[in-house]
Design an enzyme around this catalytic site. Sequence first.
Site, mmCIF file in Angstrom:
data_model
loop_
_atom_site.group_PDB
_atom_site.id
_atom_site.type_symbol
_atom_site.label_atom_id
_atom_site.label_comp_id
_atom_site.label_asym_id
_atom_site.label_seq_id
_atom_site.Cartn_x
_atom_site.Cartn_y
_atom_site.Cartn_z
ATOM 1 N N ASP A 1 1.205 4.237 -12.049
ATOM 2 C CA ASP A 1 1.461 3.241 -11.018
ATOM 3 C C ASP A 1 1.130 3.840 -9.651
ATOM 4 O O ASP A 1 1.766 4.796 -9.213
ATOM 5 C CB ASP A 1 2.931 2.824 -11.059
ATOM 6 C CG ASP A 1 3.205 1.574 -10.242
ATOM 7 O OD1 ASP A 1 2.635 1.444 -9.147
ATOM 8 O OD2 ASP A 1 3.997 0.734 -10.706
ATOM 9 N N SER B 1 7.873 -5.538 -10.010
ATOM 10 C CA SER B 1 7.566 -5.157 -8.627
ATOM 11 C C SER B 1 8.682 -5.645 -7.703
ATOM 12 O O SER B 1 9.834 -5.266 -7.901
ATOM 13 C CB SER B 1 6.199 -5.715 -8.225
ATOM 14 O OG SER B 1 5.729 -5.091 -7.054
ATOM 15 N N HIS C 1 0.460 -0.390 -12.087
ATOM 16 C CA HIS C 1 1.372 -1.388 -11.559
ATOM 17 C C HIS C 1 0.943 -2.770 -12.078
ATOM 18 O O HIS C 1 -0.245 -3.049 -12.219
ATOM 19 C CB HIS C 1 1.318 -1.350 -10.028
ATOM 20 C CG HIS C 1 2.428 -2.075 -9.357
ATOM 21 N ND1 HIS C 1 3.699 -1.564 -9.258
ATOM 22 C CD2 HIS C 1 2.473 -3.283 -8.731
ATOM 23 C CE1 HIS C 1 4.467 -2.403 -8.599
ATOM 24 N NE2 HIS C 1 3.743 -3.469 -8.275
#
Length: 422
Positions: free
Chosen positions: A342, A245, A375
């Site tokens: 995601d 991330s 994610h």
Amino acid sequence: MPYVLLAFGALSLLLAVNAHVPRRSALLLVPSFFAGWLTIEMAPHLLVLEIAGLGLLAAGGGLDAWPGWAGLLLGLGGAAGTVATIIAARRTVVTLRDSGVPFDLDPEDAPRYPRSHLVVPPLCLIPRRGVKVQRNIVFREEGRLRLKLDVYRSAADAPGGGLRPGLMQVHGGAWIIGDKREQGLPLLNHMAVQGWVGFNVNYRLSPRATWPDHLLDLKHFIAWYREHAEEYGADPDFLCVTGGSAGGHLAAMVALTAGVPEFQPGFEDVDTGVRGAVPFYGVYDLVEPGPWPVPMGATPFMQKMVLKKSFRDEREAFAKASPVTYLNEDAPPFFVIHGSRDSLIPAGEARRFVEKLRDVSKAPVLYAEMKGGQHAFDVFPSYRTARVVEAVERYLTGLHRQYREGVRGAVPDEVADSLERR
């Protein structure tokens, strides 16, 4: 009780639907992500809870009226969706996009991630057998600033007393939250078992910190690593970087900005290069919208919390904070990893970065898109995480072998061999 069963069944079905079709509206984005994240990566555990809950509620009088029967049907539908999620994860095969061949993650002789961690995920918080952890080592101290890291390494001495390869882990958290104690643990433990020395590094966070403070701190770590790596049994000349991330964004920045003076003021002559980069679900371009409705840099969050600049008036500042700006032919090898589902950072963000990097870099650029992955999928030691962790270890170990042999710019044999086996 029938209405409790109805509510339980409806919730079960809602979680299953959200896992497969996450909501992307501004209002539902964050709750949809968290619900989908937990549902997908903890699916086996959720299935046990769903079946147990339906059984207990039914036995406790939940079927005494029609709402209970409706809830039972909804719950069974949700459980079926959870089963589908488990099957998809169990069939995990990392596909190297544009290569035309799948990346086999299950060679017979590969080191395996412990199944006990898949059954009891919190076990990843405990160092694996044979791994020792040294915590809260200060690597940068200026005035009141004290930045710390944790070191993960094998409890056994290196064969022949030699030095081990180093791996830098950068946590995510939207540049404003996160800590070394929370992320990268499945990977660092596995790498330590296989003979690596992992450094889980903290850095200053926004809004107190302003970009590029985050990156400067990581550059300071590399300078510290060059001086102190041998104290922890690591090779000061071999360091790879990974992160997810915001950590993926920072890992890419670290890998692509070696020697850029403005990112290492006062230690411009220090070699801050790395031998390889494995960014997970990162942001790579803050200026061009691509898969985003608007450029990431144009969001109020990035303007007010991270860069603290106007995107309209100071667009160049956002370009300088974008990994894509620093693409060059001498970039180190990249292994970019992203999840197809995601809901926070679209997979298209990774695809366009990989395409541009491949056009420029002389080193191999691999891209693995995890079908069904959300994610932050690797935070939990799920089945999918185990397969990816095993693959990253093989990839990085291949890079280290090439380094020892004086080879650069080729796909590691460990990867090539696995491709041929398919």
